[in-house]
Design a protein around this motif. Sequence first.
Motif, PDB file in Angstrom:
ATOM      1  N   GLY A  91       0.812  -1.211   0.000  1.00  7.28           N
ATOM      2  CA  GLY A  91       0.000   0.000   0.000  1.00  7.28           C
ATOM      3  C   GLY A  91       0.842   1.255   0.000  1.00  7.28           C
ATOM      4  N   ILE A  92       1.998   1.196   0.649  1.00  6.48           N
ATOM      5  CA  ILE A  92       2.897   2.346   0.656  1.00  6.48           C
ATOM      6  C   ILE A  92       3.452   2.587  -0.733  1.00  6.48           C
ATOM      7  CG2 ILE A  92       5.083   3.216   1.577  1.00  6.48           C
ATOM      8  CD1 ILE A  92       4.461   1.735   4.166  1.00  6.48           C
ATOM      9  N   ARG A  93       3.826   1.524  -1.424  1.00  3.89           N
ATOM     10  CA  ARG A  93       4.318   1.679  -2.794  1.00  3.89           C
ATOM     11  C   ARG A  93       3.242   2.283  -3.692  1.00  3.89           C
ATOM     12  NH1 ARG A  93       6.404  -3.559  -1.470  1.00  3.89           N
ATOM     13  NH2 ARG A  93       8.668  -3.523  -1.183  1.00  3.89           N
ATOM     14  N   ASP A  94       1.999   1.844  -3.505  1.00  6.11           N
ATOM     15  CA  ASP A  94       0.907   2.414  -4.294  1.00  6.11           C
ATOM     16  C   ASP A  94       0.761   3.906  -4.014  1.00  6.11           C
ATOM     17  OD1 ASP A  94       0.396  -0.060  -5.352  1.00  6.11           O
ATOM     18  OD2 ASP A  94      -1.203  -0.541  -3.927  1.00  6.11           O
ATOM     19  N   ALA A  95       0.844   4.285  -2.728  1.00  8.58           N
ATOM     20  CA  ALA A  95       0.707   5.696  -2.368  1.00  8.58           C
ATOM     21  C   ALA A  95       1.852   6.523  -2.926  1.00  8.58           C
ATOM     22  CB  ALA A  95       0.639   5.841  -0.845  1.00  8.58           C
ATOM     23  N   TYR A  96       3.058   5.989  -2.891  1.00 14.46           N
ATOM     24  CA  TYR A  96       4.200   6.717  -3.436  1.00 14.46           C
ATOM     25  C   TYR A  96       4.118   6.840  -4.959  1.00 14.46           C
ATOM     26  CZ  TYR A  96       6.599   6.488   1.074  1.00 14.46           C
ATOM     27  OH  TYR A  96       6.955   6.647   2.390  1.00 14.46           O
ATOM     28  N   ARG A  97       3.418   5.897  -5.586  1.00 19.61           N
ATOM     29  CA  ARG A  97       3.302   5.935  -7.034  1.00 19.61           C
ATOM     30  C   ARG A  97       2.121   6.801  -7.493  1.00 19.61           C
ATOM     31  NH1 ARG A  97       3.350   1.052  -7.578  1.00 19.61           N
ATOM     32  NH2 ARG A  97       1.137   0.609  -7.673  1.00 19.61           N
ATOM     33  N   THR A  98       0.970   6.666  -6.839  1.00 21.98           N
ATOM     34  CA  THR A  98      -0.251   7.339  -7.301  1.00 21.98           C
ATOM     35  C   THR A  98      -0.745   8.422  -6.364  1.00 21.98           C
ATOM     36  OG1 THR A  98      -1.727   5.759  -6.187  1.00 21.98           O
ATOM     37  CG2 THR A  98      -0.924   5.180  -8.394  1.00 21.98           C
ATOM     38  N   GLY A  99      -0.260   8.466  -5.145  1.00 19.59           N
ATOM     39  CA  GLY A  99      -0.770   9.423  -4.170  1.00 19.59           C
ATOM     40  C   GLY A  99      -1.863   8.865  -3.290  1.00 19.59           C
ATOM     41  N   ARG A 100      -2.306   7.636  -3.547  1.00 16.17           N
ATOM     42  CA  ARG A 100      -3.347   6.999  -2.736  1.00 16.17           C
ATOM     43  C   ARG A 100      -2.906   5.576  -2.377  1.00 16.17           C
ATOM     44  NH1 ARG A 100      -8.254   9.838  -3.140  1.00 16.17           N
ATOM     45  NH2 ARG A 100      -8.290  11.400  -4.803  1.00 16.17           N
ATOM     46  N   GLY A 101      -3.161   5.193  -1.142  1.00 19.66           N
ATOM     47  CA  GLY A 101      -2.809   3.863  -0.685  1.00 19.66           C
ATOM     48  C   GLY A 101      -3.118   3.738   0.791  1.00 19.66           C
ATOM     49  N   GLU A 160       0.293  25.408  -7.036  1.00 27.11           N
ATOM     50  CA  GLU A 160      -0.055  26.617  -7.782  1.00 27.11           C
ATOM     51  C   GLU A 160      -1.530  26.944  -7.630  1.00 27.11           C
ATOM     52  OE1 GLU A 160       1.175  26.051 -11.778  1.00 27.11           O
ATOM     53  OE2 GLU A 160       3.321  26.108 -11.307  1.00 27.11           O
ATOM     54  N   GLY A 161      -2.040  26.767  -6.411  1.00 24.45           N
ATOM     55  CA  GLY A 161      -3.407  27.121  -6.108  1.00 24.45           C
ATOM     56  C   GLY A 161      -4.444  26.099  -6.502  1.00 24.45           C
ATOM     57  N   GLN A 162      -4.025  24.960  -7.065  1.00 22.98           N
ATOM     58  CA  GLN A 162      -4.960  23.938  -7.514  1.00 22.98           C
ATOM     59  C   GLN A 162      -4.749  22.662  -6.697  1.00 22.98           C
ATOM     60  OE1 GLN A 162      -7.315  24.617  -9.812  1.00 22.98           O
ATOM     61  NE2 GLN A 162      -6.487  26.698  -9.926  1.00 22.98           N
ATOM     62  N   PRO A 163      -5.840  22.028  -6.248  1.00 21.17           N
ATOM     63  CA  PRO A 163      -5.681  20.763  -5.516  1.00 21.17           C
ATOM     64  C   PRO A 163      -5.257  19.647  -6.449  1.00 21.17           C
ATOM     65  CG  PRO A 163      -8.015  21.279  -5.814  1.00 21.17           C
ATOM     66  CD  PRO A 163      -7.256  22.468  -6.311  1.00 21.17           C
ATOM     67  N   ARG A 164      -4.213  18.931  -6.061  1.00 24.27           N
ATOM     68  CA  ARG A 164      -3.705  17.826  -6.857  1.00 24.27           C
ATOM     69  C   ARG A 164      -3.329  16.668  -5.941  1.00 24.27           C
ATOM     70  NH1 ARG A 164       1.084  19.520 -10.640  1.00 24.27           N
ATOM     71  NH2 ARG A 164       0.982  17.245 -10.932  1.00 24.27           N
ATOM     72  N   THR A 165      -3.381  15.462  -6.479  1.00 25.69           N
ATOM     73  CA  THR A 165      -2.957  14.264  -5.757  1.00 25.69           C
ATOM     74  C   THR A 165      -1.588  13.872  -6.277  1.00 25.69           C
ATOM     75  OG1 THR A 165      -5.257  13.551  -5.540  1.00 25.69           O
ATOM     76  CG2 THR A 165      -3.549  11.907  -5.136  1.00 25.69           C
ATOM     77  N   LEU A 166      -0.584  13.897  -5.388  1.00 22.20           N
ATOM     78  CA  LEU A 166       0.806  13.721  -5.800  1.00 22.20           C
ATOM     79  C   LEU A 166       1.420  12.465  -5.196  1.00 22.20           C
ATOM     80  CD1 LEU A 166       2.138  17.375  -5.378  1.00 22.20           C
ATOM     81  CD2 LEU A 166       1.049  16.356  -7.371  1.00 22.20           C
ATOM     82  N   GLY A 167       2.290  11.836  -5.971  1.00 21.08           N
ATOM     83  CA  GLY A 167       3.098  10.737  -5.459  1.00 21.08           C
ATOM     84  C   GLY A 167       4.374  11.258  -4.827  1.00 21.08           C
ATOM     85  N   LEU A 168       5.217  10.338  -4.397  1.00 18.44           N
ATOM     86  CA  LEU A 168       6.441  10.725  -3.692  1.00 18.44           C
ATOM     87  C   LEU A 168       7.340  11.594  -4.559  1.00 18.44           C
ATOM     88  CD1 LEU A 168       8.395  10.473  -1.290  1.00 18.44           C
ATOM     89  CD2 LEU A 168       9.257   8.367  -2.313  1.00 18.44           C
ATOM     90  N   LYS A 169       7.558  11.191  -5.808  1.00 17.21           N
ATOM     91  CA  LYS A 169       8.463  11.948  -6.664  1.00 17.21           C
ATOM     92  C   LYS A 169       7.930  13.343  -6.920  1.00 17.21           C
ATOM     93  CE  LYS A 169      10.925  11.759 -11.088  1.00 17.21           C
ATOM     94  NZ  LYS A 169      11.215  10.953 -12.296  1.00 17.21           N
ATOM     95  N   GLU A 170       6.616  13.483  -7.149  1.00 17.61           N
ATOM     96  CA  GLU A 170       6.038  14.795  -7.411  1.00 17.61           C
ATOM     97  C   GLU A 170       6.121  15.690  -6.178  1.00 17.61           C
ATOM     98  OE1 GLU A 170       4.582  11.952  -8.091  1.00 17.61           O
ATOM     99  OE2 GLU A 170       4.769  11.918 -10.285  1.00 17.61           O
ATOM    100  N   LEU A 171       5.898  15.109  -4.979  1.00 22.56           N
ATOM    101  CA  LEU A 171       6.008  15.899  -3.752  1.00 22.56           C
ATOM    102  C   LEU A 171       7.431  16.413  -3.553  1.00 22.56           C
ATOM    103  CD1 LEU A 171       3.846  13.683  -1.363  1.00 22.56           C
ATOM    104  CD2 LEU A 171       3.332  16.029  -2.037  1.00 22.56           C
ATOM    105  N   LEU A 172       8.399  15.544  -3.797  1.00 26.23           N
ATOM    106  CA  LEU A 172       9.788  15.976  -3.676  1.00 26.23           C
ATOM    107  C   LEU A 172      10.126  17.025  -4.722  1.00 26.23           C
ATOM    108  CD1 LEU A 172      11.500  12.513  -3.059  1.00 26.23           C
ATOM    109  CD2 LEU A 172      11.226  14.341  -1.395  1.00 26.23           C
ATOM    110  N   ARG A 173       9.620  16.840  -5.942  1.00 24.65           N
ATOM    111  CA  ARG A 173       9.927  17.777  -7.012  1.00 24.65           C
ATOM    112  C   ARG A 173       9.385  19.175  -6.709  1.00 24.65           C
ATOM    113  NH1 ARG A 173      13.599  18.153 -10.058  1.00 24.65           N
ATOM    114  NH2 ARG A 173      13.376  15.993 -10.767  1.00 24.65           N
ATOM    115  N   VAL A 174       8.171  19.263  -6.181  1.00 21.86           N
ATOM    116  CA  VAL A 174       7.597  20.576  -5.857  1.00 21.86           C
ATOM    117  C   VAL A 174       8.433  21.270  -4.798  1.00 21.86           C
ATOM    118  CG1 VAL A 174       5.603  21.741  -4.832  1.00 21.86           C
ATOM    119  CG2 VAL A 174       5.259  19.941  -6.523  1.00 21.86           C
TER     120      VAL A 174
END
Length: 824
Positions: free
Chosen positions: A237-247, A348-362
């Motif tokens: 489930g953690i891998r799923d959350a890190y990949r898709t943002g949900r888990g 940027e003011g918009q709600p988004r669901t992010l995975g681990l890589k996207e969270l780190l990138r922001v």
Amino acid sequence: MAAKSTTGSAQDHGDGTIIEIDVAREMEGSFLEYAYSVIYARALPDARDGLKPVQRRIVFQMMAMGLRPDRPYVKSARVVGDVMGRLHPHGDSAIYDALVRLAQPFSLRLPLVDGHGNFGSLDDGPAASRYTEARMAAAAMAMVADLDEDVVDFVPNYDNKLTQPSVLPSAIPNLLVNGASGIAVGMATNMAPHNLTEVIAAARFLLDNPDADLEALMRFVPGPDLPTGGKIVGLEGIRDAYRTGRGSFRTRATTSIENVTARRKGIIVTELPYLVGPEKVIDKIKEGVQNKKLQGISAVTDLTDRNHGLRLVIEVKTGFNPEAVLEHLFRYTPMEDSFAINNVCLVEGQPRTLGLKELLRVWIDHRVTVVRRRSEFRLTKKRERLHLVEGLLLAILDIDEVIQVIRASDDSEKAKARLQTVFDLSALQADYILELRLRRLTKFSRIELESERDSLRDEIAELEKILGSQARLREVVGDEMDAAAAQYGTPRRTILLDAAGGATPGGNAGSAGKRGAAPLEVPDSPCQVVLSATGFVARTADAEPVSRAGGRLHHDGLRATLSTTARSDIGVVTSAGRVVRLSALELPVLPPTLDAPSIAGGIPLSSLVDLIGDEAPVTLISLADEGAVLALGTRQGVVKRVAPGPAPSRDDWEVISLRDGDRVIGAVETSEAAELVFVSSDSSLLHFPAAAVNPQGRAAAGMAGIRLAAGEHAVFFGAVGRDAAIDGAVVVTVAGAREGLPGIDGGSVKVTPFEAYPGKGRATGGVRSQRFLRGEDSLTAAWVGPAAPRASRADGAPVDLPAPDPRRDGSGQATKYPVATIGE
């Protein structure tokens, strides 16, 4: 007047004009405005600093109030009042609730507020704001660092009278480290806390490798690190959350089985799942006992205090298996809970669901922007200061003429104009010179100004280099990440377990039984318990002997193997001369194949038993065999055979009375038909029949085993069978310098058949086992046992041993790496 529509409504504008409107359209527009306000301005955190608006305003206002970690506390009510009056026009209770959460160490992995007073617990709320005090925590200073250097945009407050930051600089990845929770309109966020050091390591890797995939990042961030510790069971489930943002993942309490009375065991709970309080667990246990879902529990006692932390004692009735009772507790109480990850945040003011890589990138992009803007701000300030310093130096070089020009001027404006003309100065430089104080005209002032000028030029050059090179800019960002990790990082608290209960490489080792619907009577099936040379312990799932040829061991040698059953207690003999009781059920199951330089899936024995000081495990023994005789050898050459008898009911007991400075170096269960073997530091090997040592009681101190020369000590004690030559027993000795640094020089190693050494009587000096080379004066390690032993370094990596040398008194062969452990 026209008739009203059934779907419309009328509004009176106050001047008598009534306008028809569509109710559905009005409700839709109003709801959308409300939903946008809740999503953007209240419920969801910003992906850059990980804070909701109210949290950001609290931290910013505390900084504006000067409530730094080195300042005294102030009343929380004052902080709430200032935040409400200046930045957040909502109820004081909502602001105080947000402030309290920022201060709770069981809610945040890295609290941003340092609270003084009752800030609540998992079961109780906090005291009123007039009773508590607060100031910024050290980590909060990293959130607002450089805020006065134009690193972020400021926006008006609610009444346009003040300004506030739209986002904080956030030198730490707060969103991943502290997590977040919030419910908006049509969406919600629920993010788990992580370890700061791990997250920054992943961010630094992504900074240097922008194309890194998720698997590479998960080598640094294997899973959440919860503030309350505990265990996470199952990583899919953690891998799923890190990949898709949900888990989702399951969290489990940290427990141990201990004797709570002389004849009764209990389950000791020292860590609970995230956001689960002890009172909730106690209530569920009582409810389960009443409705017959839980059996075998006689009492639950909460011994939690501020000095020792959480401690729940669940007393198990006599005749019930504590391990089986624990499995039922995991199933029917919050001692095992589920956490659903939903990484929704504002980008940027918009709600988004992010995975681990996207969270780190922001966060990385935010930090790059912050450092760039800070560098631009500092460059401007340095250039302005350099401009003034250069003008002042011009004036000091010809100060007499400057004074003459000023005295000859009618007013300051004319003086300013003449200075600009005569000395070719700018308006700023002229103003600065006019404000010059006479004490700046000394020789030392000129030297200071010249030094400042040179320093400013160097700083400007460095800032221009940062702004002119994207690689240099990212290097500065990375260095600041490392500094934040070093300053605020803490060790991991949460143990990560795969679905079968084994510790993952990224998490700390820990014990956990295999998850399942375990009956109260756990099958007492045969198994093998193994202790590796590097101190790892595990058990097999069956009675099949552990064999390197079978693929169960790789690199690491065996210190001890023990045939027992899954429900049996075993004994760990330690170097302090005591036996510590250990349940085989607490050990992880050894997998059929191994790829690590230790017992994969095993755990350090030190995590299961309490070892005092430099006490180390020596071997494993059975506590069920009352006729077994344990032979012990000590560093000072003492030998003892412990008289057979039932094991005490205590958790630990002494088996030999050691002299001051002495310690057990070897222990083995043996019969009178065996040969006991000592090897000393001066390369003497002595073996004699076990029958020469009469068994003694546990309190006895033993008898002389080997005669040692002055300043020497025994480095090995063990036993071999009378048919050691037939069995192919060998002697491994490692020579080195007595005064050499440990772990630096490999020394020399020699492997010799055991049959080459003649036996002698007990309490004699033995025969030489290895001739020292130049620079060698001592044996650093030795081992006697079956053929094909394995040697390893301190980190578990293998060390190749030379081929057997038939010469008893020969020299060893040099080895590149130092040998730390030797085993089967």
